[in-house]
Design a protein around this motif. Structure first.
Motif, PDB file in Angstrom:
ATOM      1  N   ASP B  22       0.820  -1.217   0.000  1.00  0.00           N
ATOM      2  CA  ASP B  22       0.000   0.000   0.000  1.00  0.00           C
ATOM      3  C   ASP B  22       0.850   1.262   0.000  1.00  0.00           C
ATOM      4  O   ASP B  22       0.472   2.271  -0.592  1.00  0.00           O
ATOM      5  N   LEU B  38      -5.506   1.245  -1.853  1.00  0.00           N
ATOM      6  CA  LEU B  38      -6.204   1.961  -0.793  1.00  0.00           C
ATOM      7  C   LEU B  38      -7.447   2.697  -1.317  1.00  0.00           C
ATOM      8  O   LEU B  38      -7.422   3.268  -2.407  1.00  0.00           O
ATOM      9  N   GLU B  42      -8.930   4.117   4.977  1.00  0.00           N
ATOM     10  CA  GLU B  42      -8.303   3.239   5.971  1.00  0.00           C
ATOM     11  C   GLU B  42      -7.678   4.076   7.093  1.00  0.00           C
ATOM     12  O   GLU B  42      -7.101   5.143   6.834  1.00  0.00           O
ATOM     13  N   THR B  43      -7.804   3.576   8.300  1.00  0.00           N
ATOM     14  CA  THR B  43      -7.213   4.265   9.462  1.00  0.00           C
ATOM     15  C   THR B  43      -6.609   3.248  10.420  1.00  0.00           C
ATOM     16  O   THR B  43      -6.892   2.057  10.325  1.00  0.00           O
ATOM     17  N   ASN B  44      -5.789   3.735  11.324  1.00  0.00           N
ATOM     18  CA  ASN B  44      -5.287   2.998  12.480  1.00  0.00           C
ATOM     19  C   ASN B  44      -5.426   3.921  13.685  1.00  0.00           C
ATOM     20  O   ASN B  44      -5.209   5.144  13.534  1.00  0.00           O
ATOM     21  N   GLN B  93      -4.473  -3.120  12.523  1.00  0.00           N
ATOM     22  CA  GLN B  93      -4.796  -1.892  13.250  1.00  0.00           C
ATOM     23  C   GLN B  93      -3.668  -1.432  14.180  1.00  0.00           C
ATOM     24  O   GLN B  93      -3.841  -0.470  14.917  1.00  0.00           O
ATOM     25  N   TYR B 295       2.457   0.494   6.899  1.00  0.00           N
ATOM     26  CA  TYR B 295       1.066   0.026   6.822  1.00  0.00           C
ATOM     27  C   TYR B 295       0.722  -0.667   5.507  1.00  0.00           C
ATOM     28  O   TYR B 295       1.083  -0.213   4.415  1.00  0.00           O
ATOM     29  N   HIS B 297      -3.125  -2.829   4.219  1.00  0.00           N
ATOM     30  CA  HIS B 297      -4.477  -3.092   4.740  1.00  0.00           C
ATOM     31  C   HIS B 297      -4.919  -4.549   4.612  1.00  0.00           C
ATOM     32  O   HIS B 297      -5.960  -4.919   5.146  1.00  0.00           O
TER      33      HIS B 297
END
Lengths: 80, 406
Positions: B22, B38, B42-44, B93, B295, B297
Protein backbone atom coordinates in the motif's frame (compact mmCIF):
# COMPACT_ATOMS: atom_id res chain seq x y z
CA UNK A 1 7.29 3.54 -36.76
CA UNK A 2 5.75 4.06 -33.31
CA UNK A 3 8.29 4.62 -30.56
CA UNK A 4 8.07 3.20 -27.02
CA UNK A 5 7.03 5.63 -24.31
CA UNK A 6 10.05 7.08 -22.53
CA UNK A 7 9.57 7.80 -18.83
CA UNK A 8 11.88 10.31 -17.16
CA UNK A 9 13.37 9.21 -13.83
CA UNK A 10 14.46 12.13 -11.63
CA UNK A 11 17.79 12.07 -9.85
CA UNK A 12 17.80 12.00 -6.02
CA UNK A 13 18.69 15.14 -4.14
CA UNK A 14 22.42 15.68 -3.53
CA UNK A 15 21.70 15.99 0.18
CA UNK A 16 20.49 12.37 0.23
CA UNK A 17 24.04 11.06 0.55
CA UNK A 18 24.69 10.52 4.26
CA UNK A 19 27.61 8.13 4.88
CA UNK A 20 27.87 9.54 8.40
CA UNK A 21 24.35 8.34 9.23
CA UNK A 22 24.57 6.44 12.51
CA UNK A 23 24.66 2.69 12.12
CA UNK A 24 22.33 2.41 15.10
CA UNK A 25 19.57 3.68 12.80
CA UNK A 26 19.78 0.63 10.55
CA UNK A 27 19.52 -2.75 12.26
CA UNK A 28 19.98 -4.51 8.91
CA UNK A 29 23.42 -2.99 8.35
CA UNK A 30 24.35 -3.58 11.97
CA UNK A 31 23.64 -7.26 11.50
CA UNK A 32 25.38 -7.29 8.14
CA UNK A 33 28.55 -6.26 9.97
CA UNK A 34 27.97 -8.96 12.59
CA UNK A 35 27.54 -11.64 9.94
CA UNK A 36 30.88 -10.76 8.36
CA UNK A 37 32.51 -10.59 11.78
CA UNK A 38 31.36 -14.15 12.42
CA UNK A 39 32.98 -15.28 9.17
CA UNK A 40 36.11 -13.28 9.87
CA UNK A 41 36.76 -15.34 13.01
CA UNK A 42 37.39 -18.34 10.73
CA UNK A 43 39.97 -16.55 8.59
CA UNK A 44 43.69 -17.08 9.27
CA UNK A 45 45.08 -14.23 11.41
CA UNK A 46 47.03 -12.83 8.48
CA UNK A 47 43.89 -12.44 6.44
CA UNK A 48 41.74 -10.79 9.07
CA UNK A 49 40.89 -7.11 8.66
CA UNK A 50 42.14 -5.96 12.03
CA UNK A 51 39.15 -3.64 12.30
CA UNK A 52 37.48 -3.76 15.72
CA UNK A 53 33.75 -3.81 14.95
CA UNK A 54 32.96 -1.85 18.09
CA UNK A 55 34.59 1.11 16.37
CA UNK A 56 32.14 0.96 13.47
CA UNK A 57 29.60 3.64 14.22
CA UNK A 58 28.47 4.98 10.85
CA UNK A 59 27.10 3.61 7.63
CA UNK A 60 30.24 4.59 5.76
CA UNK A 61 32.44 2.80 8.28
CA UNK A 62 30.25 -0.29 8.01
CA UNK A 63 30.59 -0.19 4.22
CA UNK A 64 34.39 -0.03 4.54
CA UNK A 65 34.47 -3.08 6.82
CA UNK A 66 32.07 -4.95 4.52
CA UNK A 67 34.26 -4.05 1.53
CA UNK A 68 37.37 -5.43 3.18
CA UNK A 69 35.63 -8.66 4.09
CA UNK A 70 33.99 -9.09 0.68
CA UNK A 71 37.33 -8.68 -1.08
CA UNK A 72 38.79 -11.33 1.21
CA UNK A 73 35.99 -13.82 0.63
CA UNK A 74 35.25 -13.25 -3.03
CA UNK A 75 38.01 -14.95 -5.00
CA UNK A 76 37.33 -13.15 -8.31
CA UNK A 77 38.13 -9.94 -6.41
CA UNK A 78 41.36 -11.42 -5.09
CA UNK A 79 40.04 -13.13 -1.98
CA UNK A 80 41.18 -16.23 -0.15
CA UNK B 1 3.32 -24.36 -22.90
CA UNK B 2 2.88 -20.72 -23.98
CA UNK B 3 5.14 -19.20 -26.61
CA UNK B 4 6.42 -16.82 -23.92
CA UNK B 5 7.44 -19.69 -21.69
CA UNK B 6 8.88 -21.56 -24.66
CA UNK B 7 11.11 -18.55 -25.40
CA UNK B 8 12.14 -18.01 -21.79
CA UNK B 9 15.88 -18.44 -21.21
CA UNK B 10 16.56 -16.15 -18.27
CA UNK B 11 14.85 -15.16 -15.05
CA UNK B 12 16.07 -12.16 -13.08
CA UNK B 13 14.85 -11.37 -9.55
CA UNK B 14 15.48 -7.97 -7.99
CA UNK B 15 14.66 -7.79 -4.29
CA UNK B 16 14.41 -4.36 -2.72
CA UNK B 17 14.02 -3.48 0.97
CA UNK B 18 11.33 -2.72 3.48
CA UNK B 19 8.29 -1.16 1.81
CA UNK B 20 4.70 -2.38 1.90
CA UNK B 21 2.36 -2.79 -1.07
CA UNK B 22 0.00 0.00 0.00
CA UNK B 23 2.86 2.40 0.75
CA UNK B 24 4.32 2.05 -2.74
CA UNK B 25 1.38 1.04 -4.92
CA UNK B 26 -1.80 1.64 -2.91
CA UNK B 27 -2.54 4.85 -4.84
CA UNK B 28 -2.96 2.94 -8.10
CA UNK B 29 -6.39 1.65 -7.09
CA UNK B 30 -7.89 5.05 -7.97
CA UNK B 31 -7.00 4.53 -11.64
CA UNK B 32 -7.60 0.77 -11.76
CA UNK B 33 -10.06 -0.71 -9.26
CA UNK B 34 -8.72 -4.22 -9.94
CA UNK B 35 -5.63 -3.20 -7.97
CA UNK B 36 -6.18 -4.00 -4.29
CA UNK B 37 -4.78 -0.71 -3.03
CA UNK B 38 -6.20 1.96 -0.79
CA UNK B 39 -9.69 3.51 -0.81
CA UNK B 40 -8.43 6.46 1.23
CA UNK B 41 -10.70 5.56 4.15
CA UNK B 42 -8.30 3.24 5.97
CA UNK B 43 -7.21 4.27 9.46
CA UNK B 44 -5.29 3.00 12.48
CA UNK B 45 -5.82 4.28 16.04
CA UNK B 46 -2.99 6.36 17.48
CA UNK B 47 -1.99 6.34 21.15
CA UNK B 48 -4.64 8.95 21.96
CA UNK B 49 -7.21 6.64 20.34
CA UNK B 50 -7.77 9.08 17.46
CA UNK B 51 -7.89 7.58 13.97
CA UNK B 52 -4.74 8.16 11.89
CA UNK B 53 -5.79 8.05 8.23
CA UNK B 54 -3.85 6.92 5.19
CA UNK B 55 -2.66 9.92 3.17
CA UNK B 56 -0.77 10.37 -0.13
CA UNK B 57 2.02 12.25 1.63
CA UNK B 58 4.94 9.81 1.51
CA UNK B 59 8.29 11.48 0.82
CA UNK B 60 11.47 10.05 -0.63
CA UNK B 61 13.51 10.47 2.55
CA UNK B 62 13.57 11.82 6.13
CA UNK B 63 10.02 10.78 6.91
CA UNK B 64 10.51 7.29 8.37
CA UNK B 65 13.34 8.20 10.72
CA UNK B 66 13.74 6.47 13.13
CA UNK B 67 13.38 3.19 11.28
CA UNK B 68 10.00 1.56 12.02
CA UNK B 69 10.32 -1.58 14.11
CA UNK B 70 9.80 -4.73 12.05
CA UNK B 71 11.11 -7.35 14.44
CA UNK B 72 8.83 -10.35 14.89
CA UNK B 73 7.20 -9.08 18.12
CA UNK B 74 6.60 -5.61 16.63
CA UNK B 75 4.98 -7.03 13.51
CA UNK B 76 2.59 -9.08 15.64
CA UNK B 77 1.40 -5.84 17.22
CA UNK B 78 1.01 -4.27 13.78
CA UNK B 79 -1.07 -7.23 12.64
CA UNK B 80 -3.20 -8.09 15.66
CA UNK B 81 -3.66 -4.96 17.82
CA UNK B 82 -5.58 -4.71 20.13
CA UNK B 83 -5.27 -8.51 20.45
CA UNK B 84 -1.87 -9.99 21.28
CA UNK B 85 -1.86 -12.47 18.42
CA UNK B 86 -3.49 -15.66 17.20
CA UNK B 87 -6.09 -17.10 17.43
CA UNK B 88 -7.33 -13.56 16.74
CA UNK B 89 -7.63 -12.65 13.06
CA UNK B 90 -5.17 -9.97 11.88
CA UNK B 91 -6.85 -6.57 12.26
CA UNK B 92 -4.10 -4.52 10.55
CA UNK B 93 -4.80 -1.89 13.25
CA UNK B 94 -1.48 -1.73 15.12
CA UNK B 95 0.93 0.02 12.74
CA UNK B 96 0.62 3.48 14.31
CA UNK B 97 0.80 2.11 17.84
CA UNK B 98 3.89 0.12 16.91
CA UNK B 99 5.61 3.17 15.41
CA UNK B 100 4.79 5.09 18.58
CA UNK B 101 6.73 2.48 20.50
CA UNK B 102 9.85 3.51 18.53
CA UNK B 103 9.40 7.23 19.09
CA UNK B 104 6.81 8.60 21.45
CA UNK B 105 5.51 11.28 19.12
CA UNK B 106 1.85 11.07 18.13
CA UNK B 107 2.11 13.26 15.03
CA UNK B 108 5.16 11.42 13.75
CA UNK B 109 3.53 8.03 14.29
CA UNK B 110 0.85 8.91 11.72
CA UNK B 111 3.49 8.92 8.96
CA UNK B 112 3.53 5.12 8.99
CA UNK B 113 0.16 5.42 7.18
CA UNK B 114 1.50 7.59 4.35
CA UNK B 115 1.67 6.32 0.79
CA UNK B 116 3.13 7.61 -2.46
CA UNK B 117 0.80 9.74 -4.57
CA UNK B 118 0.01 8.52 -8.11
CA UNK B 119 2.97 9.18 -10.39
CA UNK B 120 5.39 10.03 -7.60
CA UNK B 121 7.20 6.75 -8.29
CA UNK B 122 7.44 6.87 -12.10
CA UNK B 123 9.36 3.62 -12.38
CA UNK B 124 7.43 1.36 -10.03
CA UNK B 125 4.06 2.84 -10.99
CA UNK B 126 4.77 2.55 -14.72
CA UNK B 127 5.95 -1.05 -14.43
CA UNK B 128 2.98 -1.99 -12.23
CA UNK B 129 0.56 -0.58 -14.78
CA UNK B 130 2.42 -1.98 -17.82
CA UNK B 131 3.13 -5.58 -16.83
CA UNK B 132 1.83 -8.01 -14.17
CA UNK B 133 1.08 -6.68 -10.69
CA UNK B 134 0.46 -9.20 -7.91
CA UNK B 135 -2.35 -8.28 -5.50
CA UNK B 136 -1.33 -11.11 -3.20
CA UNK B 137 2.44 -11.37 -2.83
CA UNK B 138 3.38 -11.54 0.86
CA UNK B 139 6.61 -11.58 2.82
CA UNK B 140 7.30 -15.13 3.95
CA UNK B 141 7.52 -14.30 7.66
CA UNK B 142 5.94 -11.52 9.76
CA UNK B 143 9.42 -10.31 10.65
CA UNK B 144 12.61 -8.66 9.41
CA UNK B 145 14.92 -8.89 6.39
CA UNK B 146 17.34 -11.78 6.82
CA UNK B 147 14.80 -14.54 7.47
CA UNK B 148 12.61 -13.25 4.65
CA UNK B 149 15.45 -13.10 2.15
CA UNK B 150 16.33 -16.66 3.17
CA UNK B 151 13.02 -17.84 1.74
CA UNK B 152 13.99 -16.36 -1.64
CA UNK B 153 17.27 -18.24 -1.63
CA UNK B 154 16.44 -21.50 0.18
CA UNK B 155 12.64 -21.71 0.33
CA UNK B 156 12.90 -21.65 4.12
CA UNK B 157 14.60 -19.71 6.90
CA UNK B 158 15.54 -22.87 8.79
CA UNK B 159 13.42 -21.84 11.76
CA UNK B 160 14.76 -18.28 12.08
CA UNK B 161 12.57 -15.18 12.49
CA UNK B 162 15.30 -12.64 13.19
CA UNK B 163 18.37 -10.95 11.69
CA UNK B 164 20.97 -13.41 12.96
CA UNK B 165 23.27 -15.26 10.64
CA UNK B 166 21.91 -18.75 10.04
CA UNK B 167 23.29 -22.10 9.01
CA UNK B 168 21.82 -24.40 6.43
CA UNK B 169 20.02 -27.49 7.66
CA UNK B 170 20.34 -30.55 5.44
CA UNK B 171 18.89 -31.70 3.09
CA UNK B 172 17.91 -28.25 1.85
CA UNK B 173 20.18 -26.39 -0.55
CA UNK B 174 20.03 -22.91 -2.00
CA UNK B 175 18.41 -22.59 -5.39
CA UNK B 176 21.86 -21.61 -6.74
CA UNK B 177 23.49 -24.86 -5.59
CA UNK B 178 20.61 -26.83 -7.07
CA UNK B 179 21.04 -25.09 -10.41
CA UNK B 180 24.79 -25.69 -10.50
CA UNK B 181 24.28 -29.37 -9.69
CA UNK B 182 21.85 -29.57 -12.62
CA UNK B 183 24.42 -27.97 -14.95
CA UNK B 184 22.47 -24.74 -15.16
CA UNK B 185 24.00 -21.27 -14.80
CA UNK B 186 23.30 -18.77 -12.06
CA UNK B 187 24.71 -15.61 -10.46
CA UNK B 188 24.03 -13.46 -7.43
CA UNK B 189 24.87 -9.89 -8.39
CA UNK B 190 25.61 -7.62 -5.44
CA UNK B 191 26.07 -3.90 -5.99
CA UNK B 192 29.75 -3.55 -5.11
CA UNK B 193 32.12 -4.92 -2.44
CA UNK B 194 31.18 -2.15 0.02
CA UNK B 195 27.53 -3.16 -0.20
CA UNK B 196 28.13 -6.88 -0.75
CA UNK B 197 25.53 -9.58 -0.40
CA UNK B 198 22.90 -9.53 2.30
CA UNK B 199 21.85 -12.62 4.19
CA UNK B 200 23.87 -15.17 2.19
CA UNK B 201 27.37 -14.35 3.43
CA UNK B 202 27.85 -18.07 4.05
CA UNK B 203 27.30 -18.67 0.35
CA UNK B 204 29.80 -15.93 -0.46
CA UNK B 205 32.36 -17.77 1.65
CA UNK B 206 31.60 -21.25 0.32
CA UNK B 207 30.48 -20.59 -3.28
CA UNK B 208 32.25 -17.35 -4.31
CA UNK B 209 32.12 -18.30 -7.98
CA UNK B 210 28.38 -17.61 -8.14
CA UNK B 211 28.79 -13.98 -7.09
CA UNK B 212 29.39 -10.95 -9.26
CA UNK B 213 28.81 -7.21 -9.12
CA UNK B 214 26.12 -4.91 -10.51
CA UNK B 215 28.60 -3.65 -13.11
CA UNK B 216 29.06 -7.25 -14.22
CA UNK B 217 25.28 -7.58 -14.49
CA UNK B 218 25.18 -4.56 -16.81
CA UNK B 219 28.03 -6.02 -18.87
CA UNK B 220 26.41 -9.46 -18.99
CA UNK B 221 23.16 -7.95 -20.24
CA UNK B 222 24.98 -5.96 -22.91
CA UNK B 223 27.04 -8.95 -24.03
CA UNK B 224 24.23 -11.48 -23.92
CA UNK B 225 26.02 -13.37 -21.17
CA UNK B 226 23.31 -13.45 -18.53
CA UNK B 227 22.98 -16.83 -16.75
CA UNK B 228 19.77 -18.83 -16.55
CA UNK B 229 18.91 -17.34 -13.19
CA UNK B 230 20.12 -14.04 -11.71
CA UNK B 231 19.39 -12.56 -8.31
CA UNK B 232 20.20 -8.85 -8.06
CA UNK B 233 20.82 -6.94 -4.84
CA UNK B 234 20.63 -3.16 -4.50
CA UNK B 235 23.19 -0.98 -2.75
CA UNK B 236 22.58 -1.23 0.99
CA UNK B 237 24.59 1.78 2.15
CA UNK B 238 25.77 5.30 1.36
CA UNK B 239 29.51 4.97 0.77
CA UNK B 240 32.34 6.30 -1.38
CA UNK B 241 32.75 4.66 -4.76
CA UNK B 242 35.99 3.27 -6.14
CA UNK B 243 36.38 6.42 -8.20
CA UNK B 244 36.02 8.61 -5.13
CA UNK B 245 32.45 9.53 -6.02
CA UNK B 246 29.34 9.00 -3.95
CA UNK B 247 27.41 5.72 -4.09
CA UNK B 248 23.92 6.34 -2.80
CA UNK B 249 22.05 3.46 -1.15
CA UNK B 250 19.46 2.20 -3.61
CA UNK B 251 17.70 -0.42 -1.48
CA UNK B 252 14.87 1.95 -0.40
CA UNK B 253 15.29 0.79 3.21
CA UNK B 254 14.16 3.69 5.43
CA UNK B 255 15.73 6.22 5.66
CA UNK B 256 17.51 5.71 2.32
CA UNK B 257 16.29 7.76 -0.62
CA UNK B 258 13.45 6.09 -2.51
CA UNK B 259 14.36 7.93 -5.72
CA UNK B 260 17.78 6.25 -5.73
CA UNK B 261 15.94 2.94 -5.70
CA UNK B 262 13.73 4.10 -8.54
CA UNK B 263 16.84 4.82 -10.59
CA UNK B 264 18.31 1.44 -9.70
CA UNK B 265 15.16 -0.47 -10.71
CA UNK B 266 15.06 1.49 -13.96
CA UNK B 267 18.70 0.66 -14.68
CA UNK B 268 18.06 -3.09 -14.26
CA UNK B 269 15.00 -2.91 -16.49
CA UNK B 270 16.78 -0.83 -19.14
CA UNK B 271 19.78 -3.17 -19.19
CA UNK B 272 17.49 -6.06 -20.14
CA UNK B 273 15.21 -3.96 -22.35
CA UNK B 274 18.06 -2.55 -24.44
CA UNK B 275 19.29 -5.94 -25.64
CA UNK B 276 16.56 -7.16 -28.03
CA UNK B 277 17.48 -10.85 -27.75
CA UNK B 278 17.60 -10.66 -23.98
CA UNK B 279 14.38 -8.67 -23.76
CA UNK B 280 12.31 -11.32 -25.48
CA UNK B 281 13.87 -14.22 -23.57
CA UNK B 282 13.89 -12.81 -20.02
CA UNK B 283 11.38 -12.44 -17.19
CA UNK B 284 12.19 -9.87 -14.48
CA UNK B 285 10.54 -10.08 -11.07
CA UNK B 286 10.79 -6.98 -8.86
CA UNK B 287 9.77 -7.45 -5.25
CA UNK B 288 10.53 -6.34 -1.68
CA UNK B 289 11.77 -8.53 1.16
CA UNK B 290 9.26 -7.29 3.73
CA UNK B 291 7.12 -4.28 4.66
CA UNK B 292 9.56 -2.59 7.04
CA UNK B 293 6.84 -1.84 9.61
CA UNK B 294 4.86 0.29 7.13
CA UNK B 295 1.07 0.03 6.82
CA UNK B 296 -0.76 -2.37 4.52
CA UNK B 297 -4.48 -3.09 4.74
CA UNK B 298 -4.60 -6.78 3.65
CA UNK B 299 -4.45 -9.37 6.47
CA UNK B 300 -1.72 -11.93 5.73
CA UNK B 301 -3.20 -15.38 5.15
CA UNK B 302 -2.33 -18.67 6.79
CA UNK B 303 0.00 -21.06 4.97
CA UNK B 304 1.26 -24.60 5.30
CA UNK B 305 3.70 -25.02 8.25
CA UNK B 306 7.37 -25.17 7.36
CA UNK B 307 8.40 -28.00 9.67
CA UNK B 308 10.26 -25.68 12.07
CA UNK B 309 9.30 -23.97 15.33
CA UNK B 310 10.68 -20.51 16.04
CA UNK B 311 12.55 -19.84 19.27
CA UNK B 312 10.25 -18.25 21.86
CA UNK B 313 13.11 -15.92 22.75
CA UNK B 314 12.93 -14.50 19.21
CA UNK B 315 9.13 -14.26 19.00
CA UNK B 316 8.56 -12.53 22.33
CA UNK B 317 7.11 -15.73 23.74
CA UNK B 318 4.56 -16.34 20.98
CA UNK B 319 4.57 -19.86 19.48
CA UNK B 320 5.21 -19.70 15.73
CA UNK B 321 5.31 -22.67 13.35
CA UNK B 322 5.87 -20.69 10.14
CA UNK B 323 2.22 -21.27 9.34
CA UNK B 324 1.19 -17.72 8.42
CA UNK B 325 2.70 -15.18 6.08
CA UNK B 326 4.16 -11.72 6.61
CA UNK B 327 2.79 -8.39 5.41
CA UNK B 328 2.02 -7.86 1.72
CA UNK B 329 4.79 -6.35 -0.43
CA UNK B 330 4.99 -5.01 -3.99
CA UNK B 331 5.70 -7.60 -6.67
CA UNK B 332 5.75 -7.00 -10.42
CA UNK B 333 6.61 -9.47 -13.17
CA UNK B 334 8.04 -7.84 -16.32
CA UNK B 335 8.25 -9.41 -19.77
CA UNK B 336 7.08 -8.46 -23.25
CA UNK B 337 5.11 -11.72 -23.15
CA UNK B 338 2.85 -10.43 -20.38
CA UNK B 339 -0.46 -8.89 -21.35
CA UNK B 340 -0.51 -5.15 -20.71
CA UNK B 341 -1.83 -4.12 -17.27
CA UNK B 342 -2.22 -7.64 -15.92
CA UNK B 343 -3.44 -7.70 -12.33
CA UNK B 344 -3.02 -11.06 -10.61
CA UNK B 345 -5.85 -11.33 -8.09
CA UNK B 346 -5.05 -12.06 -4.46
CA UNK B 347 -7.06 -12.87 -1.33
CA UNK B 348 -9.66 -10.21 -2.23
CA UNK B 349 -10.93 -12.64 -4.89
CA UNK B 350 -11.91 -15.88 -3.09
CA UNK B 351 -12.71 -17.63 -6.37
CA UNK B 352 -9.65 -16.77 -8.47
CA UNK B 353 -7.19 -15.21 -6.05
CA UNK B 354 -3.65 -16.56 -5.77
CA UNK B 355 -1.24 -16.15 -2.86
CA UNK B 356 2.49 -15.82 -3.50
CA UNK B 357 5.39 -15.49 -1.08
CA UNK B 358 9.18 -15.48 -1.42
CA UNK B 359 9.30 -19.30 -1.50
CA UNK B 360 7.55 -18.85 -4.86
CA UNK B 361 10.92 -17.69 -6.21
CA UNK B 362 12.96 -20.90 -5.74
CA UNK B 363 9.81 -22.91 -6.47
CA UNK B 364 9.46 -21.20 -9.87
CA UNK B 365 13.15 -21.32 -10.74
CA UNK B 366 13.47 -24.97 -9.76
CA UNK B 367 10.35 -25.96 -11.67
CA UNK B 368 11.42 -24.15 -14.83
CA UNK B 369 15.14 -24.90 -14.97
CA UNK B 370 15.40 -28.23 -13.16
CA UNK B 371 11.98 -29.90 -13.04
CA UNK B 372 11.26 -32.49 -10.39
CA UNK B 373 13.26 -31.84 -7.25
CA UNK B 374 12.29 -33.29 -3.92
CA UNK B 375 14.60 -31.88 -1.24
CA UNK B 376 12.62 -28.72 -0.69
CA UNK B 377 10.87 -27.24 2.33
CA UNK B 378 7.13 -27.84 2.76
CA UNK B 379 6.56 -24.12 2.16
CA UNK B 380 8.44 -24.16 -1.12
CA UNK B 381 6.68 -27.30 -2.30
CA UNK B 382 3.34 -25.63 -1.64
CA UNK B 383 4.28 -22.23 -3.09
CA UNK B 384 2.58 -20.83 -6.19
CA UNK B 385 4.79 -20.38 -9.24
CA UNK B 386 4.43 -17.42 -11.59
CA UNK B 387 5.70 -18.17 -15.10
CA UNK B 388 2.22 -19.14 -16.26
CA UNK B 389 1.67 -15.37 -16.61
CA UNK B 390 3.71 -15.41 -19.83
CA UNK B 391 1.34 -15.57 -22.79
CA UNK B 392 1.48 -16.63 -26.45
CA UNK B 393 1.71 -13.06 -27.68
CA UNK B 394 4.78 -10.84 -27.55
CA UNK B 395 3.93 -7.18 -27.24
CA UNK B 396 5.38 -4.80 -29.83
CA UNK B 397 8.34 -2.70 -28.82
CA UNK B 398 6.29 0.49 -28.94
CA UNK B 399 4.02 -0.93 -26.26
CA UNK B 400 6.81 -1.42 -23.71
CA UNK B 401 8.11 1.66 -21.86
CA UNK B 402 11.75 2.71 -21.46
CA UNK B 403 13.25 4.87 -18.75
CA UNK B 404 15.48 7.88 -19.14
CA UNK B 405 17.58 8.46 -16.05
CA UNK B 406 18.41 12.08 -15.19
Amino acid sequence: MPQPPVIRVPKPSRSSYQPHRLLSKNSLLQNHVKHFRELEKDLPPGQQTGMPIDSILTEGQAAEYIRRMTVRLHRPLGGV
Amino acid sequence: MSAGLDNLKHVVVLMMENRSFDHMLGALRAADPRINGLTGNETNPDTTNEPAPVAPLAEFQSQLDPDPDHSFPAVQKQLFFPAAGPPAVPSMQGFVQSYSDVEHNVAHSHKIMYYFAPGKLPVLHTLAQSYALFNGWFASIPGPTVCNRAFAHYGTSFGKVNLDIFYVVEPYQSVYERLLAANRTTKLYYFDPSSSTQEVVNLLKNQPQIFATYQQFLDDCKNGALPDYSFVEPNYSDHPGDDGGEQLASDQHPDHDVQAGEQFIASIYNAIRQNPDLWQSTALLITYDEHGGIYDHVPPPACIPDGFQASLADTGGMPFAFDRLGVRVPAILVSPWIAKATVVPGPEDPANGRVFEHASIPATITQHFIGNYDNRSPREKAAQTFLDLLTDEMRPDADCPSFQLD
